[in-house]
Design a protein around this motif. Structure first.
Motif, PDB file in Angstrom:
ATOM      1  N   ALA A  39      15.228  55.138  -4.400  1.00  0.00           N
ATOM      2  CA  ALA A  39      13.815  55.180  -4.791  1.00  0.00           C
ATOM      3  C   ALA A  39      12.960  55.682  -3.641  1.00  0.00           C
ATOM      4  CB  ALA A  39      13.354  53.785  -5.221  1.00  0.00           C
ATOM      5  N   PHE A  40      11.836  56.311  -4.001  1.00  0.00           N
ATOM      6  CA  PHE A  40      10.919  56.887  -3.024  1.00  0.00           C
ATOM      7  C   PHE A  40       9.566  56.204  -3.063  1.00  0.00           C
ATOM      8  CE2 PHE A  40      13.899  60.237  -3.923  1.00  0.00           C
ATOM      9  CZ  PHE A  40      14.163  60.750  -2.668  1.00  0.00           C
ATOM     10  N   SER A  41       8.947  56.067  -1.898  1.00  0.00           N
ATOM     11  CA  SER A  41       7.565  55.655  -1.751  1.00  0.00           C
ATOM     12  C   SER A  41       7.262  54.367  -2.522  1.00  0.00           C
ATOM     13  CB  SER A  41       6.642  56.802  -2.185  1.00  0.00           C
ATOM     14  OG  SER A  41       5.313  56.545  -1.844  1.00  0.00           O
ATOM     15  N   PRO A  67      15.274  56.503   1.000  1.00  0.00           N
ATOM     16  CA  PRO A  67      15.590  57.616   1.898  1.00  0.00           C
ATOM     17  C   PRO A  67      14.573  57.792   3.026  1.00  0.00           C
ATOM     18  CG  PRO A  67      15.823  58.296  -0.373  1.00  0.00           C
ATOM     19  CD  PRO A  67      15.164  56.941  -0.384  1.00  0.00           C
ATOM     20  N   ARG A  68      13.345  57.359   2.827  1.00  0.00           N
ATOM     21  CA  ARG A  68      12.248  57.418   3.796  1.00  0.00           C
ATOM     22  C   ARG A  68      11.859  58.829   4.199  1.00  0.00           C
ATOM     23  NH1 ARG A  68      13.629  52.795   8.181  1.00  0.00           N
ATOM     24  NH2 ARG A  68      15.308  54.229   8.676  1.00  0.00           N
ATOM     25  N   CYS A  69      12.724  59.782   4.025  1.00  0.00           N
ATOM     26  CA  CYS A  69      12.469  61.146   4.447  1.00  0.00           C
ATOM     27  C   CYS A  69      13.184  62.083   3.475  1.00  0.00           C
ATOM     28  CB  CYS A  69      13.001  61.320   5.869  1.00  0.00           C
ATOM     29  SG  CYS A  69      12.680  62.921   6.597  1.00  0.00           S
ATOM     30  N   SER A  70      12.474  63.085   3.010  1.00  0.00           N
ATOM     31  CA  SER A  70      13.093  64.014   2.060  1.00  0.00           C
ATOM     32  C   SER A  70      13.760  65.199   2.754  1.00  0.00           C
ATOM     33  CB  SER A  70      12.050  64.510   1.059  1.00  0.00           C
ATOM     34  OG  SER A  70      11.009  65.193   1.728  1.00  0.00           O
ATOM     35  N   SER A  71      13.311  65.513   3.956  1.00  0.00           N
ATOM     36  CA  SER A  71      13.916  66.617   4.699  1.00  0.00           C
ATOM     37  C   SER A  71      13.735  66.366   6.181  1.00  0.00           C
ATOM     38  CB  SER A  71      13.254  67.938   4.302  1.00  0.00           C
ATOM     39  OG  SER A  71      13.888  69.018   4.918  1.00  0.00           O
ATOM     40  N   PRO A  72      14.815  66.029   6.890  1.00  0.00           N
ATOM     41  CA  PRO A  72      16.189  66.008   6.409  1.00  0.00           C
ATOM     42  C   PRO A  72      16.470  64.763   5.558  1.00  0.00           C
ATOM     43  CG  PRO A  72      16.134  65.334   8.709  1.00  0.00           C
ATOM     44  CD  PRO A  72      14.728  65.727   8.324  1.00  0.00           C
ATOM     45  N   LEU A  73      17.248  64.960   4.520  1.00  0.00           N
ATOM     46  CA  LEU A  73      17.640  63.877   3.622  1.00  0.00           C
ATOM     47  C   LEU A  73      18.959  63.282   4.105  1.00  0.00           C
ATOM     48  CD1 LEU A  73      17.142  62.394   0.882  1.00  0.00           C
ATOM     49  CD2 LEU A  73      18.603  64.140  -0.147  1.00  0.00           C
ATOM     50  N   ASP A  74      19.021  61.973   4.149  1.00  0.00           N
ATOM     51  CA  ASP A  74      20.246  61.277   4.558  1.00  0.00           C
ATOM     52  C   ASP A  74      21.206  61.200   3.374  1.00  0.00           C
ATOM     53  OD1 ASP A  74      22.226  59.659   5.587  1.00  0.00           O
ATOM     54  OD2 ASP A  74      20.902  57.959   6.025  1.00  0.00           O
ATOM     55  N   LYS A  75      21.793  62.331   3.045  1.00  0.00           N
ATOM     56  CA  LYS A  75      22.684  62.371   1.882  1.00  0.00           C
ATOM     57  C   LYS A  75      23.961  61.574   2.125  1.00  0.00           C
ATOM     58  CE  LYS A  75      24.984  66.757   2.899  1.00  0.00           C
ATOM     59  NZ  LYS A  75      25.252  68.105   2.407  1.00  0.00           N
ATOM     60  N   GLU A  76      24.374  61.413   3.371  1.00  0.00           N
ATOM     61  CA  GLU A  76      25.588  60.656   3.668  1.00  0.00           C
ATOM     62  C   GLU A  76      25.463  59.200   3.229  1.00  0.00           C
ATOM     63  OE1 GLU A  76      24.117  62.723   5.938  1.00  0.00           O
ATOM     64  OE2 GLU A  76      25.620  64.324   5.821  1.00  0.00           O
ATOM     65  N   SER A  77      24.298  58.591   3.471  1.00  0.00           N
ATOM     66  CA  SER A  77      24.099  57.195   3.048  1.00  0.00           C
ATOM     67  C   SER A  77      24.131  57.074   1.534  1.00  0.00           C
ATOM     68  CB  SER A  77      22.765  56.658   3.580  1.00  0.00           C
ATOM     69  OG  SER A  77      22.818  56.496   4.970  1.00  0.00           O
ATOM     70  N   ILE A  78      23.537  58.038   0.852  1.00  0.00           N
ATOM     71  CA  ILE A  78      23.531  58.017  -0.612  1.00  0.00           C
ATOM     72  C   ILE A  78      24.942  58.212  -1.142  1.00  0.00           C
ATOM     73  CG2 ILE A  78      22.692  59.212  -2.678  1.00  0.00           C
ATOM     74  CD1 ILE A  78      20.130  59.878  -0.943  1.00  0.00           C
ATOM     75  N   LEU A  79      25.664  59.201  -0.616  1.00  0.00           N
ATOM     76  CA  LEU A  79      27.036  59.465  -1.069  1.00  0.00           C
ATOM     77  C   LEU A  79      27.963  58.287  -0.759  1.00  0.00           C
ATOM     78  CD1 LEU A  79      27.257  63.210  -0.015  1.00  0.00           C
ATOM     79  CD2 LEU A  79      27.323  62.332  -2.369  1.00  0.00           C
ATOM     80  N   ARG A  80      27.770  57.663   0.388  1.00  0.00           N
ATOM     81  CA  ARG A  80      28.589  56.496   0.753  1.00  0.00           C
ATOM     82  C   ARG A  80      28.357  55.357  -0.239  1.00  0.00           C
ATOM     83  NH1 ARG A  80      27.995  56.978   5.744  1.00  0.00           N
ATOM     84  NH2 ARG A  80      25.953  55.995   5.942  1.00  0.00           N
ATOM     85  N   SER A  81      27.108  55.138  -0.602  1.00  0.00           N
ATOM     86  CA  SER A  81      26.782  54.083  -1.559  1.00  0.00           C
ATOM     87  C   SER A  81      27.370  54.388  -2.934  1.00  0.00           C
ATOM     88  CB  SER A  81      25.262  53.905  -1.660  1.00  0.00           C
ATOM     89  OG  SER A  81      24.941  52.897  -2.578  1.00  0.00           O
ATOM     90  N   VAL A  82      27.229  55.622  -3.391  1.00  0.00           N
ATOM     91  CA  VAL A  82      27.771  55.999  -4.698  1.00  0.00           C
ATOM     92  C   VAL A  82      29.290  55.889  -4.701  1.00  0.00           C
ATOM     93  CG1 VAL A  82      28.050  57.930  -6.318  1.00  0.00           C
ATOM     94  CG2 VAL A  82      25.800  57.435  -5.352  1.00  0.00           C
ATOM     95  N   SER A  83      29.935  56.177  -3.576  1.00  0.00           N
ATOM     96  CA  SER A  83      31.398  56.038  -3.530  1.00  0.00           C
ATOM     97  C   SER A  83      31.815  54.572  -3.643  1.00  0.00           C
ATOM     98  CB  SER A  83      31.968  56.655  -2.252  1.00  0.00           C
ATOM     99  OG  SER A  83      31.688  55.865  -1.119  1.00  0.00           O
ATOM    100  N   LYS A  84      30.901  53.655  -3.304  1.00  0.00           N
ATOM    101  CA  LYS A  84      31.171  52.225  -3.417  1.00  0.00           C
ATOM    102  C   LYS A  84      30.838  51.691  -4.813  1.00  0.00           C
ATOM    103  CE  LYS A  84      28.293  49.277  -1.428  1.00  0.00           C
ATOM    104  NZ  LYS A  84      27.595  48.396  -0.468  1.00  0.00           N
TER     105      LYS A  84
END
Length: 158
Positions: A39-41, A67-84
């Protein structure tokens, strides 16, 4: 830089010492195992409320990510969570086309598809002009019920 003027009146704890929020580093608001909610903002608070409600009513454990920031986006944290959790809901107050929710959904579909056990759900405002009347504006903005409905739908997905 984007800011939500409806957050101007909100209050939270702020450290007394100087601090900086690192660019490109998401914050895991709550750990969970059943589903990931990004979620954002202003929608972060709405997602937290929905996650608490889902835990209390249905014992659904939501991992909420800001994510707190859209660019650069921390896609690794999102992908890690989805893999869990294997399931993803993205919540954004903007319209459903050409937004951050679309970008995140595309990234997860491109780079994390093998981890998904259900479709990605995007909770956004409707594809309509923003209404002026306060009661219609309240209906336009995503809320806890919208999030809870999407989460329950994905949890029961077969």
């Amino acid at each position: 830089f984007l800011e939500d003027k409806t957050l101007y009146e909100s209050q939270c704890e702020v450290p007394n010492e100087n601090y900086a929020i690192p660019l490109g580093e998401a914050k895991i608001i709550s750990e969970g195992n059943d589903i990931t909610i990004v979620a954002f903002s202003k929608m972060v608070g709405v997602a937290i409320d929905a996650a608490k409600q889902l835990k209390k009513e249905a014992n659904i454990s939501c991992e909420v990510i800001d994510p707190r920031c859209s660019s650069p986006l921390d896609k690794e944290s999102i992908l890690r969570s989805v893999s869990k959790t294997h399931k993803l809901v993205i919540v954004e107050e903007g319209p459903p086309r050409c937004n951050l929710a679309c970008d995140i959904a595309a990234i997860v579909a491109d780079e994390g598809f093998k981890h998904l056990h259900a479709p990605i759900k995007r909770i956004t405002a409707p594809h309509t002009p923003v209404p002026y009347a306060p009661n219609l504006e309240d209906a336009y903005i995503p809320n806890t019920e919208d999030i809870s409905h999407a989460v329950r739908e994905l949890i029961n997905y077969e």
